[in-house]
Design a protein around this motif. Sequence first.
Motif, PDB file in Angstrom:
ATOM      1  N   ARG A 177     -49.211 -24.911  36.760  1.00  0.00           N
ATOM      2  CA  ARG A 177     -49.652 -25.808  37.828  1.00  0.00           C
ATOM      3  C   ARG A 177     -49.771 -25.070  39.157  1.00  0.00           C
ATOM      4  O   ARG A 177     -50.740 -25.237  39.889  1.00  0.00           O
ATOM      5  N   GLY A 178     -48.760 -24.279  39.445  1.00  0.00           N
ATOM      6  CA  GLY A 178     -48.770 -23.560  40.713  1.00  0.00           C
ATOM      7  C   GLY A 178     -49.895 -22.548  40.803  1.00  0.00           C
ATOM      8  O   GLY A 178     -50.550 -22.418  41.848  1.00  0.00           O
ATOM      9  N   ILE A 179     -50.132 -21.818  39.732  1.00  0.00           N
ATOM     10  CA  ILE A 179     -51.197 -20.803  39.730  1.00  0.00           C
ATOM     11  C   ILE A 179     -52.559 -21.445  39.941  1.00  0.00           C
ATOM     12  O   ILE A 179     -53.405 -20.926  40.688  1.00  0.00           O
ATOM     13  N   LEU A 180     -52.792 -22.590  39.287  1.00  0.00           N
ATOM     14  CA  LEU A 180     -54.111 -23.227  39.341  1.00  0.00           C
ATOM     15  C   LEU A 180     -54.221 -24.288  40.434  1.00  0.00           C
ATOM     16  O   LEU A 180     -55.299 -24.858  40.629  1.00  0.00           O
ATOM     17  N   GLY A 181     -53.127 -24.557  41.124  1.00  0.00           N
ATOM     18  CA  GLY A 181     -53.174 -25.522  42.218  1.00  0.00           C
ATOM     19  C   GLY A 181     -53.436 -26.946  41.768  1.00  0.00           C
ATOM     20  O   GLY A 181     -54.157 -27.692  42.443  1.00  0.00           O
ATOM     21  N   LEU A 182     -52.851 -27.347  40.649  1.00  0.00           N
ATOM     22  CA  LEU A 182     -53.113 -28.678  40.121  1.00  0.00           C
ATOM     23  C   LEU A 182     -52.357 -29.739  40.912  1.00  0.00           C
ATOM     24  O   LEU A 182     -51.170 -29.583  41.191  1.00  0.00           O
ATOM     25  N   PRO A 183     -53.023 -30.837  41.256  1.00  0.00           N
ATOM     26  CA  PRO A 183     -52.306 -31.949  41.898  1.00  0.00           C
ATOM     27  C   PRO A 183     -51.375 -32.642  40.910  1.00  0.00           C
ATOM     28  O   PRO A 183     -51.498 -32.469  39.686  1.00  0.00           O
ATOM     29  N   ASP A 184     -50.455 -33.436  41.431  1.00  0.00           N
ATOM     30  CA  ASP A 184     -49.415 -34.034  40.595  1.00  0.00           C
ATOM     31  C   ASP A 184     -49.968 -34.939  39.505  1.00  0.00           C
ATOM     32  O   ASP A 184     -49.371 -35.051  38.426  1.00  0.00           O
TER      33      ASP A 184
ATOM     34  N   VAL B 298     -56.260 -14.017  38.838  1.00  0.00           N
ATOM     35  CA  VAL B 298     -55.729 -15.275  38.295  1.00  0.00           C
ATOM     36  C   VAL B 298     -55.268 -15.059  36.856  1.00  0.00           C
ATOM     37  O   VAL B 298     -54.182 -15.507  36.460  1.00  0.00           O
ATOM     38  N   LYS B 299     -56.078 -14.350  36.074  1.00  0.00           N
ATOM     39  CA  LYS B 299     -55.683 -14.076  34.689  1.00  0.00           C
ATOM     40  C   LYS B 299     -54.363 -13.305  34.638  1.00  0.00           C
ATOM     41  O   LYS B 299     -53.504 -13.570  33.782  1.00  0.00           O
ATOM     42  N   ALA B 300     -54.181 -12.353  35.536  1.00  0.00           N
ATOM     43  CA  ALA B 300     -52.961 -11.553  35.536  1.00  0.00           C
ATOM     44  C   ALA B 300     -51.742 -12.422  35.830  1.00  0.00           C
ATOM     45  O   ALA B 300     -50.671 -12.233  35.231  1.00  0.00           O
ATOM     46  N   ARG B 301     -51.874 -13.366  36.743  1.00  0.00           N
ATOM     47  CA  ARG B 301     -50.755 -14.257  37.050  1.00  0.00           C
ATOM     48  C   ARG B 301     -50.441 -15.165  35.858  1.00  0.00           C
ATOM     49  O   ARG B 301     -49.276 -15.409  35.542  1.00  0.00           O
ATOM     50  N   VAL B 302     -51.480 -15.644  35.190  1.00  0.00           N
ATOM     51  CA  VAL B 302     -51.262 -16.474  34.003  1.00  0.00           C
ATOM     52  C   VAL B 302     -50.623 -15.645  32.893  1.00  0.00           C
ATOM     53  O   VAL B 302     -49.709 -16.106  32.193  1.00  0.00           O
ATOM     54  N   GLN B 303     -51.081 -14.408  32.720  1.00  0.00           N
ATOM     55  CA  GLN B 303     -50.506 -13.510  31.714  1.00  0.00           C
ATOM     56  C   GLN B 303     -49.015 -13.288  31.977  1.00  0.00           C
ATOM     57  O   GLN B 303     -48.195 -13.296  31.046  1.00  0.00           O
ATOM     58  N   ALA B 304     -48.650 -13.100  33.235  1.00  0.00           N
ATOM     59  CA  ALA B 304     -47.243 -12.891  33.579  1.00  0.00           C
ATOM     60  C   ALA B 304     -46.416 -14.149  33.273  1.00  0.00           C
ATOM     61  O   ALA B 304     -45.278 -14.052  32.789  1.00  0.00           O
ATOM     62  N   ALA B 305     -46.984 -15.323  33.534  1.00  0.00           N
ATOM     63  CA  ALA B 305     -46.289 -16.575  33.232  1.00  0.00           C
ATOM     64  C   ALA B 305     -46.096 -16.716  31.728  1.00  0.00           C
ATOM     65  O   ALA B 305     -45.032 -17.143  31.257  1.00  0.00           O
ATOM     66  N   PHE B 306     -47.126 -16.353  30.967  1.00  0.00           N
ATOM     67  CA  PHE B 306     -47.001 -16.373  29.506  1.00  0.00           C
ATOM     68  C   PHE B 306     -45.896 -15.428  29.050  1.00  0.00           C
ATOM     69  O   PHE B 306     -45.068 -15.784  28.204  1.00  0.00           O
ATOM     70  N   ALA B 307     -45.885 -14.218  29.581  1.00  0.00           N
ATOM     71  CA  ALA B 307     -44.907 -13.215  29.135  1.00  0.00           C
ATOM     72  C   ALA B 307     -43.479 -13.699  29.363  1.00  0.00           C
ATOM     73  O   ALA B 307     -42.598 -13.519  28.513  1.00  0.00           O
TER      74      ALA B 307
ATOM     75  N   GLN C 158     -51.797 -14.439  22.410  1.00  0.00           N
ATOM     76  CA  GLN C 158     -52.695 -14.779  23.510  1.00  0.00           C
ATOM     77  C   GLN C 158     -53.703 -13.667  23.717  1.00  0.00           C
ATOM     78  O   GLN C 158     -53.517 -12.550  23.282  1.00  0.00           O
ATOM     79  N   GLY C 159     -54.812 -14.028  24.356  1.00  0.00           N
ATOM     80  CA  GLY C 159     -55.832 -13.041  24.704  1.00  0.00           C
ATOM     81  C   GLY C 159     -56.276 -13.225  26.146  1.00  0.00           C
ATOM     82  O   GLY C 159     -57.451 -13.059  26.466  1.00  0.00           O
ATOM     83  N   ILE C 160     -55.320 -13.557  27.001  1.00  0.00           N
ATOM     84  CA  ILE C 160     -55.631 -13.971  28.372  1.00  0.00           C
ATOM     85  C   ILE C 160     -56.436 -12.923  29.125  1.00  0.00           C
ATOM     86  O   ILE C 160     -57.460 -13.226  29.748  1.00  0.00           O
ATOM     87  N   THR C 161     -55.999 -11.684  29.068  1.00  0.00           N
ATOM     88  CA  THR C 161     -56.705 -10.640  29.808  1.00  0.00           C
ATOM     89  C   THR C 161     -57.820  -9.988  29.005  1.00  0.00           C
ATOM     90  O   THR C 161     -58.677  -9.309  29.571  1.00  0.00           O
ATOM     91  N   ASP C 162     -57.832 -10.203  27.690  1.00  0.00           N
ATOM     92  CA  ASP C 162     -58.888  -9.633  26.847  1.00  0.00           C
ATOM     93  C   ASP C 162     -60.164 -10.462  26.891  1.00  0.00           C
ATOM     94  O   ASP C 162     -61.265  -9.921  26.800  1.00  0.00           O
ATOM     95  N   ALA C 163     -60.024 -11.770  26.989  1.00  0.00           N
ATOM     96  CA  ALA C 163     -61.179 -12.662  26.913  1.00  0.00           C
ATOM     97  C   ALA C 163     -61.940 -12.678  28.227  1.00  0.00           C
ATOM     98  O   ALA C 163     -61.330 -12.721  29.305  1.00  0.00           O
ATOM     99  N   PRO C 164     -63.268 -12.647  28.179  1.00  0.00           N
ATOM    100  CA  PRO C 164     -64.059 -12.686  29.418  1.00  0.00           C
ATOM    101  C   PRO C 164     -63.809 -13.939  30.245  1.00  0.00           C
ATOM    102  O   PRO C 164     -63.857 -13.897  31.478  1.00  0.00           O
ATOM    103  N   ILE C 165     -63.565 -15.065  29.567  1.00  0.00           N
ATOM    104  CA  ILE C 165     -63.378 -16.328  30.274  1.00  0.00           C
ATOM    105  C   ILE C 165     -62.102 -16.990  29.790  1.00  0.00           C
ATOM    106  O   ILE C 165     -61.808 -17.016  28.590  1.00  0.00           O
ATOM    107  N   ASN C 166     -61.335 -17.506  30.733  1.00  0.00           N
ATOM    108  CA  ASN C 166     -60.247 -18.431  30.433  1.00  0.00           C
ATOM    109  C   ASN C 166     -60.689 -19.811  30.906  1.00  0.00           C
ATOM    110  O   ASN C 166     -61.447 -19.930  31.873  1.00  0.00           O
ATOM    111  N   LEU C 167     -60.242 -20.849  30.227  1.00  0.00           N
ATOM    112  CA  LEU C 167     -60.655 -22.209  30.556  1.00  0.00           C
ATOM    113  C   LEU C 167     -59.455 -23.125  30.436  1.00  0.00           C
ATOM    114  O   LEU C 167     -58.834 -23.202  29.384  1.00  0.00           O
ATOM    115  N   CYS C 168     -59.142 -23.804  31.513  1.00  0.00           N
ATOM    116  CA  CYS C 168     -58.076 -24.795  31.473  1.00  0.00           C
ATOM    117  C   CYS C 168     -58.719 -26.180  31.471  1.00  0.00           C
ATOM    118  O   CYS C 168     -59.481 -26.525  32.381  1.00  0.00           O
TER     119      CYS C 168
END
Length: 226
Positions: free
Chosen positions: A173-180, A74-83, A107-117
């Motif tokens: 939204r797509g990566i995390l599956g957020l409803p509308d 999941v972090k890798a997909r978020v990192q790619a979206a950031f890039a 950003q520290g998406i892949t460096d940080a042990p935890i990401n939190l949305c």
Amino acid sequence: MQPESKLAPAGAFSDDERDAVYRAIFSRRDVRSQFLPDPIDEALVQRLLVAAHHAPSVGFMQPWNFIVIRDAGVKARVQAAFARANDEATEMFPEEKRALYSSLKLQGITDAPINLCITCDRTRGGKVVLGRTHNRDMDLYSTVCAVQNLWLAARAEGVGVGWVSIFREEELRGILGLPDHVVPVAYLCLGHVSELYTQPELQAKGWRDRLPLEGLVFQDGWGATP
């Protein structure tokens, strides 16, 4: 038997307690590159979430949810979206700013042990919410208070927090599956740190200075100085 009081004494903190609050405020930093690989203890994660959950909210609607992300995929997909978004952002700045912008670690998406949305459920509390009757965005503002609560608690715990905002919302939204009806308000990176900048990193690296407070304070109306 006397009924239990629902009120508690309200007074100033002791000097040490007050100083600790101000220290957390003044030394809080947006962390990007100082994360240690050490995992964050689950009990500590829960303390931070409890602190966030005790933020003020208009109408006591408590519109937030917390998506705790540890999965590397999941972090890798978020990192790619950031890039992708960061490449677009680079071109938005004047040419003389682009080299400095590109040198900043944002950003520290892949460096940080935890990401939190931290999200805002815009249906929480129903169609009519006390205090939100004339400003629909009070739920978003309330959620930001939860972000700040968590950030200050994290500073007190020696945990660094970095806010990553350079995304296309639909990708996140797509990566995390957020409803509308759920809005992603803050995507945070959390991890232990051993050192912090003595001033905001963007100030330390010459991007922008802190504005003087005296130019931001008006009296009884816009533009009228005290």
